[in-house]
Design a protein around this motif. Structure first.
Motif, mmCIF file in Angstrom:
data_model
loop_
_atom_site.group_PDB
_atom_site.id
_atom_site.type_symbol
_atom_site.label_atom_id
_atom_site.label_comp_id
_atom_site.label_asym_id
_atom_site.label_seq_id
_atom_site.Cartn_x
_atom_site.Cartn_y
_atom_site.Cartn_z
ATOM 1 N N ARG A 9 -18.928 -15.753 3.072
ATOM 2 C CA ARG A 9 -18.150 -16.476 2.070
ATOM 3 C C ARG A 9 -17.262 -15.542 1.252
ATOM 4 O O ARG A 9 -16.200 -15.943 0.776
ATOM 5 C CB ARG A 9 -19.094 -17.264 1.148
ATOM 6 C CG ARG A 9 -19.922 -18.306 1.888
ATOM 7 C CD ARG A 9 -20.857 -19.043 0.944
ATOM 8 N NE ARG A 9 -21.737 -19.961 1.645
ATOM 9 C CZ ARG A 9 -21.399 -21.184 2.043
ATOM 10 N NH1 ARG A 9 -20.191 -21.642 1.776
ATOM 11 N NH2 ARG A 9 -22.256 -21.959 2.693
ATOM 12 N N ARG A 10 -17.698 -14.316 1.064
ATOM 13 C CA ARG A 10 -16.918 -13.361 0.259
ATOM 14 C C ARG A 10 -15.989 -12.498 1.111
ATOM 15 O O ARG A 10 -15.396 -11.556 0.609
ATOM 16 C CB ARG A 10 -17.860 -12.470 -0.549
ATOM 17 C CG ARG A 10 -18.743 -13.253 -1.533
ATOM 18 C CD ARG A 10 -19.610 -12.323 -2.336
ATOM 19 N NE ARG A 10 -20.442 -13.052 -3.282
ATOM 20 C CZ ARG A 10 -21.303 -12.477 -4.126
ATOM 21 N NH1 ARG A 10 -21.444 -11.151 -4.115
ATOM 22 N NH2 ARG A 10 -22.019 -13.213 -4.953
ATOM 23 N N GLN A 11 -15.927 -12.809 2.411
ATOM 24 C CA GLN A 11 -15.082 -12.066 3.347
ATOM 25 C C GLN A 11 -15.384 -10.560 3.277
ATOM 26 O O GLN A 11 -14.484 -9.722 3.142
ATOM 27 C CB GLN A 11 -13.596 -12.345 3.082
ATOM 28 C CG GLN A 11 -13.246 -13.812 3.253
ATOM 29 C CD GLN A 11 -11.756 -14.078 3.233
ATOM 30 O OE1 GLN A 11 -10.946 -13.166 3.387
ATOM 31 N NE2 GLN A 11 -11.382 -15.334 3.062
ATOM 32 N N ALA A 12 -16.671 -10.249 3.390
ATOM 33 C CA ALA A 12 -17.120 -8.862 3.307
ATOM 34 C C ALA A 12 -17.214 -8.178 4.666
ATOM 35 O O ALA A 12 -17.598 -7.009 4.739
ATOM 36 C CB ALA A 12 -18.496 -8.824 2.629
ATOM 37 N N LEU A 13 -16.882 -8.920 5.728
ATOM 38 C CA LEU A 13 -16.935 -8.342 7.071
ATOM 39 C C LEU A 13 -15.515 -8.107 7.561
ATOM 40 O O LEU A 13 -14.843 -9.030 8.051
ATOM 41 C CB LEU A 13 -17.689 -9.293 8.023
ATOM 42 C CG LEU A 13 -19.135 -9.608 7.627
ATOM 43 C CD1 LEU A 13 -19.751 -10.591 8.618
ATOM 44 C CD2 LEU A 13 -19.980 -8.343 7.537
ATOM 45 N N PRO A 14 -15.006 -6.874 7.424
ATOM 46 C CA PRO A 14 -13.612 -6.583 7.759
ATOM 47 C C PRO A 14 -13.295 -6.893 9.229
ATOM 48 O O PRO A 14 -14.038 -6.501 10.126
ATOM 49 C CB PRO A 14 -13.481 -5.080 7.488
ATOM 50 C CG PRO A 14 -14.616 -4.748 6.582
ATOM 51 C CD PRO A 14 -15.724 -5.683 6.945
ATOM 52 N N GLY A 15 -12.205 -7.603 9.445
ATOM 53 C CA GLY A 15 -11.759 -7.878 10.805
ATOM 54 C C GLY A 15 -12.429 -9.062 11.459
ATOM 55 O O GLY A 15 -12.115 -9.388 12.616
ATOM 56 N N LEU A 16 -13.356 -9.730 10.762
ATOM 57 C CA LEU A 16 -14.090 -10.838 11.384
ATOM 58 C C LEU A 16 -13.155 -11.970 11.779
ATOM 59 O O LEU A 16 -13.297 -12.547 12.857
ATOM 60 C CB LEU A 16 -15.167 -11.363 10.431
ATOM 61 C CG LEU A 16 -15.960 -12.584 10.928
ATOM 62 C CD1 LEU A 16 -16.669 -12.288 12.243
ATOM 63 C CD2 LEU A 16 -16.963 -13.043 9.865
ATOM 64 N N ARG A 17 -12.187 -12.260 10.926
ATOM 65 C CA ARG A 17 -11.305 -13.386 11.229
ATOM 66 C C ARG A 17 -10.372 -13.085 12.404
ATOM 67 O O ARG A 17 -10.108 -13.966 13.225
ATOM 68 C CB ARG A 17 -10.531 -13.784 9.972
ATOM 69 C CG ARG A 17 -11.350 -14.737 9.101
ATOM 70 C CD ARG A 17 -11.267 -14.500 7.619
ATOM 71 N NE ARG A 17 -12.323 -15.287 6.931
ATOM 72 C CZ ARG A 17 -13.581 -14.862 6.776
ATOM 73 N NH1 ARG A 17 -13.942 -13.675 7.239
ATOM 74 N NH2 ARG A 17 -14.473 -15.617 6.155
ATOM 75 N N SER A 18 -9.913 -11.869 12.512
ATOM 76 C CA SER A 18 -9.100 -11.518 13.669
ATOM 77 C C SER A 18 -9.957 -11.497 14.939
ATOM 78 O O SER A 18 -9.514 -11.872 16.039
ATOM 79 C CB SER A 18 -8.409 -10.169 13.478
ATOM 80 O OG SER A 18 -9.365 -9.131 13.289
ATOM 81 N N PHE A 19 -11.217 -11.073 14.789
ATOM 82 C CA PHE A 19 -12.152 -11.111 15.921
ATOM 83 C C PHE A 19 -12.357 -12.563 16.363
ATOM 84 O O PHE A 19 -12.352 -12.867 17.548
ATOM 85 C CB PHE A 19 -13.488 -10.497 15.524
ATOM 86 C CG PHE A 19 -14.553 -10.622 16.563
ATOM 87 C CD1 PHE A 19 -14.648 -9.702 17.601
ATOM 88 C CD2 PHE A 19 -15.459 -11.667 16.535
ATOM 89 C CE1 PHE A 19 -15.633 -9.818 18.580
ATOM 90 C CE2 PHE A 19 -16.443 -11.794 17.507
ATOM 91 C CZ PHE A 19 -16.527 -10.869 18.527
ATOM 92 N N ALA A 20 -12.536 -13.459 15.383
ATOM 93 C CA ALA A 20 -12.731 -14.860 15.696
ATOM 94 C C ALA A 20 -11.534 -15.426 16.440
ATOM 95 O O ALA A 20 -11.691 -16.212 17.389
ATOM 96 C CB ALA A 20 -12.977 -15.645 14.397
ATOM 97 N N ALA A 21 -10.345 -15.014 16.034
ATOM 98 C CA ALA A 21 -9.134 -15.498 16.707
ATOM 99 C C ALA A 21 -9.111 -15.029 18.164
ATOM 100 O O ALA A 21 -8.701 -15.777 19.053
ATOM 101 C CB ALA A 21 -7.905 -15.003 15.978
ATOM 102 N N ARG A 22 -9.577 -13.803 18.412
ATOM 103 C CA ARG A 22 -9.605 -13.282 19.778
ATOM 104 C C ARG A 22 -10.576 -14.051 20.653
ATOM 105 O O ARG A 22 -10.387 -14.143 21.866
ATOM 106 C CB ARG A 22 -10.000 -11.796 19.784
ATOM 107 C CG ARG A 22 -8.996 -10.853 19.206
ATOM 108 C CD ARG A 22 -9.242 -9.421 19.634
ATOM 109 N NE ARG A 22 -10.536 -8.882 19.249
ATOM 110 C CZ ARG A 22 -10.813 -8.349 18.071
ATOM 111 N NH1 ARG A 22 -9.885 -8.316 17.118
ATOM 112 N NH2 ARG A 22 -12.023 -7.863 17.827
ATOM 113 N N THR A 23 -11.624 -14.564 20.047
ATOM 114 C CA THR A 23 -12.632 -15.278 20.824
ATOM 115 C C THR A 23 -12.440 -16.781 20.813
ATOM 116 O O THR A 23 -13.270 -17.529 21.320
ATOM 117 C CB THR A 23 -14.053 -14.940 20.291
ATOM 118 O OG1 THR A 23 -14.108 -15.271 18.893
ATOM 119 C CG2 THR A 23 -14.367 -13.481 20.465
ATOM 120 N N GLY A 24 -11.349 -17.243 20.205
ATOM 121 C CA GLY A 24 -11.026 -18.657 20.213
ATOM 122 C C GLY A 24 -11.785 -19.484 19.210
ATOM 123 O O GLY A 24 -11.876 -20.712 19.349
ATOM 124 N N VAL A 25 -12.349 -18.821 18.188
ATOM 125 C CA VAL A 25 -13.084 -19.535 17.137
ATOM 126 C C VAL A 25 -12.178 -19.668 15.922
ATOM 127 O O VAL A 25 -11.623 -18.690 15.439
ATOM 128 C CB VAL A 25 -14.363 -18.769 16.747
ATOM 129 C CG1 VAL A 25 -15.088 -19.479 15.609
ATOM 130 C CG2 VAL A 25 -15.282 -18.642 17.956
#
Length: 257
Positions: free
Chosen positions: A240-256
């Protein structure tokens, strides 16, 4: 081509041709399993069993039954899958006496498959008993076998994780180095179990790092497999606090999304 070779083979060459056809269906089935084409995997496996009967090779029959058990458990026939693997191990033992390294390896693989299947049904005592017997088979086979102690160590992580013993799974993982696992598929499986076990313990940052390691090891295992997409989605919800750097770009790569 393998089917044509079996059909046209001379009588003396029929077993060899049938063996080649069986192995072709094995490969096709394993690919279909990864693609989650369970119906087609079932069909391919049925043809593999038919070809294996003609090949009349105990080791080939054992591997055919092992893959059959995997197809069965993916189709929610877990009790039948476990029994298929155990019965095949017993038949191999009775028919060969497990006098060669290859036979001991095949026996161990069957029992490890049965152990993981038992874990899926939360049959923990049975799972660990079967895995202990598989461990003994791997020790008999020795370092030169195709199913070694390191394979059993990998199954221990999977079985513990499936039984919900996330702490034990992480400890088993710490005792095993990914570079010991040889091929890419096994290393990817290692990181899958580690990531899921860490998430189960609430160690989200570490789970994310394991997920990245899985992607680096085998990108296709992460980008096209449901477990990785489901874990990524769970991490997005937890972060929720976006404390995992790069998670959203990782999610985009995996289609999530």
């Amino acid at each position: 081509m393998a089917t044509a070779a079996r059909v046209t083979a001379d009588v003396d060459d029929q077993p060899t041709a049938a063996s080649a056809l069986t192995e072709t269906y094995h490969l096709a089935t394993q690919v279909l399993i990864k693609l989650h084409e369970d119906g087609m995997a079932w069909s391919a496996m049925d043809r593999a069993r038919q070809a294996a009967r003609e090949a009349d090779d105990p080791l080939l029959t054992a591997e055919t039954e092992r893959i059959s058990a995997i197809v069965l458990r993916r189709s929610r026939h877990r009790a039948r899958a476990e029994q298929t693997a155990v019965s095949a191990a017993q038949a191999l033992d009775a028919g060969t006496g497990l006098t060669s390294i290859e036979q001991s390896c095949a026996y161990g693989r069957l029992l490890a498959t049965a152990a993981y299947t038992a874990a899926l049904s939360d049959r923990r005592d049975t799972a660990w008993e079967l895995l202990a017997e598989a461990d003994e088979a791997s020790r008999r086979a020795g370092a030169g076998g195709g199913f070694a102690e390191v394979d059993v160590a990998l199954y221990k992580i999977s079985v513990a994780r499936r039984l919900g013993d996330f702490g034990a799974a992480v400890e088993y993982a710490r005792a095993l180095r990914p570079d010991q696992l040889g091929n890419v598929e096994r290393r990817a499986r290692y990181w899958e179990d580690v990531a899921l076990a860490l998430f189960g313990r609430g160690a989200h940052a570490q789970a994310y790092q394991a997920l990245l390691a899985a992607e680096q090891t085998a990108p296709q295992e992460v980008r096209y497999r449901p477990w990785a997409q489901q874990l990524t989605d769970a991490l997005l919800s937890a972060d929720r606090r976006q404390a995992l750097p790069g998670l959203r770009s990782f999610a985009a790569r995996t289609g999530v999304t």
